[in-house]
Design a protein around this motif. Sequence first.
Motif, PDB file in Angstrom:
ATOM      1  N   UNK A  25      -0.738   7.699 -19.250  1.00 32.87           N
ATOM      2  CA  UNK A  25      -1.999   6.947 -19.268  1.00 32.87           C
ATOM      3  C   UNK A  25      -1.912   5.618 -18.527  1.00 32.87           C
ATOM      4  N   UNK A  26      -0.731   5.267 -18.014  1.00 31.40           N
ATOM      5  CA  UNK A  26      -0.614   4.024 -17.255  1.00 31.40           C
ATOM      6  C   UNK A  26      -0.980   4.305 -15.800  1.00 31.40           C
ATOM      7  N   UNK A  27      -1.943   3.580 -15.241  1.00 37.25           N
ATOM      8  CA  UNK A  27      -2.504   3.962 -13.940  1.00 37.25           C
ATOM      9  C   UNK A  27      -1.486   4.112 -12.814  1.00 37.25           C
ATOM     10  N   UNK A  28      -0.513   3.214 -12.712  1.00 38.69           N
ATOM     11  CA  UNK A  28       0.422   3.346 -11.598  1.00 38.69           C
ATOM     12  C   UNK A  28       1.622   4.228 -11.928  1.00 38.69           C
ATOM     13  N   UNK A  68      -2.797  -7.603  -1.797  1.00 40.89           N
ATOM     14  CA  UNK A  68      -3.777  -6.598  -2.188  1.00 40.89           C
ATOM     15  C   UNK A  68      -3.276  -5.814  -3.394  1.00 40.89           C
ATOM     16  N   UNK A  69      -4.154  -5.080  -4.039  1.00 39.15           N
ATOM     17  CA  UNK A  69      -3.816  -4.384  -5.273  1.00 39.15           C
ATOM     18  C   UNK A  69      -3.403  -2.944  -4.973  1.00 39.15           C
ATOM     19  N   UNK A  70      -2.396  -2.510  -5.696  1.00 40.54           N
ATOM     20  CA  UNK A  70      -1.718  -1.250  -5.429  1.00 40.54           C
ATOM     21  C   UNK A  70      -2.644  -0.038  -5.291  1.00 40.54           C
ATOM     22  N   UNK A  71      -3.588   0.223  -6.192  1.00 40.89           N
ATOM     23  CA  UNK A  71      -4.341   1.483  -6.110  1.00 40.89           C
ATOM     24  C   UNK A  71      -5.158   1.638  -4.836  1.00 40.89           C
ATOM     25  N   UNK A 120       5.948   4.619  -6.813  1.00 36.95           N
ATOM     26  CA  UNK A 120       4.540   4.737  -7.203  1.00 36.95           C
ATOM     27  C   UNK A 120       3.600   4.193  -6.135  1.00 36.95           C
ATOM     28  N   UNK A 121       4.069   3.267  -5.303  1.00 34.62           N
ATOM     29  CA  UNK A 121       3.295   2.961  -4.097  1.00 34.62           C
ATOM     30  C   UNK A 121       3.201   4.199  -3.217  1.00 34.62           C
ATOM     31  N   UNK A 173      -0.376  -5.226 -11.158  1.00 39.22           N
ATOM     32  CA  UNK A 173      -0.909  -6.402 -11.872  1.00 39.22           C
ATOM     33  C   UNK A 173      -1.159  -6.102 -13.344  1.00 39.22           C
ATOM     34  N   UNK A 174      -0.213  -5.410 -13.982  1.00 41.58           N
ATOM     35  CA  UNK A 174      -0.282  -5.116 -15.409  1.00 41.58           C
ATOM     36  C   UNK A 174       0.844  -5.822 -16.153  1.00 41.58           C
TER      37      UNK A 174
END
Length: 686
Positions: free
Chosen positions: A43-46, A164-167, A188-189, A451-452
């Motif tokens: 459930x963690x986005x990255x 910039x943000x990863x997603x 994960x990038x 950014x978590x």
Amino acid sequence: MHDLTQAEPIVVKGACPHDCPDTCALRITVEAGRVIKVQGAADHPSTYGALCTKVSRYAERSYHPERLLSPMKRVSAKHEAPRFEEVSWSQALSDIAARLSAIAARDPQAILPYSYAGTMGYVQGEAMAGRFFNRLGASLLERTICASAGAAALTATYGQKVGMHLPYFAESRLILIWGSNSIASNLHFWTYANQAKRAGAKLICIDPRKTETADKCHQHIALLPGTDGALALGLMHQLIVHDWLDHDYLAQHVDGWDELRAKALQWPPERTAEVCGITATEVCELAREYGNTAPAAIRLNYGMQRVRGGGNAVRLVAMLPCLTGAWRQRSGGLLLSSSGWFAPYKNPQLERPELRRAPARSINMSCIGDELLRPASAELGPKIEALIVYNSNPVAVAPESPKVVRGFQRPDLFTVVLEHFMTDTADLADYVLPATTQLEHLDVHSSYGHTDVLINEPAIAPLGQAKPNSQIFRELAAAMGFDEACFAETDEQLARQTFNAEIDFEALRAQGWQSLPLKEAPFAQGQFLTPNGRAQAGGADYVPNYESRASSPELAQRYPLAMISPPARNFLNSSFVNVKSLRDIEGEPVLEMHADDAAARALADGAMVRIYNQRGSYHCRMRVSPRARPGVVNGLGVWWRKLGPRGSNVNEVTQQGLTDIGSAPTFYDCLVEVEQSPETQEVVGA
């Protein structure tokens, strides 16, 4: 927090503690008080349920048969094979406190902490340790060994370590993966880059080594080590002469553009190509792609800043998205580090700086070899008499290790090491104190790749007599008579103090992670984090290497090969080297060499070779490999010295010279020569 003694299987929320931009959210399955599985949180986005090979085997590390589980005291001389005897915690703490107190009575600055990112957590990192050393009045450590050049460069250019943000890389149409083997070190990038690739984006890898990531990109540009700044200026030249610029963005949001423009116009494709060791066509076509594709993103990493001009190189690359206005879109811009986004949310008083009663000198960790061998002086202060090492293995990882080893072998140096295993550094300690692993303690983490904020709950009770770093420093403070109330605070109190109220601790504990509330396109309207809100281009320029054919021709006559030392895929710096299943995958220390360079030296694939320069030499297996470009060899590291041939590793030949900005080490600024090992003439395996 769960009951660590319950028998039913449970799943505990955790976070990967290691020096990696991904900072994965973990789910740890525990049965009858024992960890049976470590997985990524779905459930963690990255993280999205995936872990690297290293961390998926984390339980193997915690339950390793060679795990340190009791305090150990040295009983052999430091120049002899290490021998230790088990002692009680009370004896160890009493003796250590007495030794440190005696030194502090003369001058507390003769005591130095040495730590880095063995854990990236705040509680087990510097929270209680920082309080201890502030109260003691010890020398300050400049923690430079990995990222300080790039950090200083981003701060000078953007005002903070932000990007910039990863997603949103998944939406980019062009991604330059610059100085990063993302498949091995930023998995994960790579997931988001792959999404962009499947949607039609072009991926270009810029790296001296043909990495596993380069294999999966559309193009690989194999520039010479330390020439990234020249390539950035060459790209700017083409953006200018073809007018692939966003003039409005430059006018509104950039200072120093006229100065930078004049410098860039001195770098036509032919000059750039000659310096970088690539073709003028590659320079022109890369500029054309970057100047005419939107959104375009750059994933920069720290490999490219480990040379003399690394800081300026980061500054120049960081200016590229300002020239084209790539920042206007959320999937355009650049990411090197996201750690600066956390700065407004962190508690600056966590380490209690007010406990320090007088200013203290600072010592650069990257120069620890020279520092340990330096006598006292009026200008530089006292000789280092005591060293407390935690979350680091400097004898293996610090540059120019012959000097580091000699320094640690000083019979008059009192060394205490907090560790999980008998590392190269622990072998030279006076006391080794058993520390808990991530499965055994509480911690909170930020990240430098997303950014978590994450929490790590203890999944099991500490093994043997191991204690969290925080507890070791609490007890050491008590043994030294430090009675300030802050030394009695628990790990949970420390965790709750780490961030301000905008990071709700109960919500963090319930979910396992919390995202920072940030703009999707942070610099679409400028608003950089500099004092005037504008990106700063002034002063950035190309700085040549200390050691290269161009800058040091006489040295290059003797040592004609440039050597870089990127990490082995299944290790993380020197962590995991002693995990047998991972070491079995790596096999042995390897030097990758291009076929032309091997043929010129009559070296066959699989030969044992000696790599040497004016600083030292080490031995390893040579592999003729397409991953090496002509004139550059790749010494994959960082193996523990005692697990390498003849008890050495790649840092025998690296230097203690520092970068232009940020005072970081220059590991990849290193000329060497290679010959067959004189002790052996055999060729092993093809």
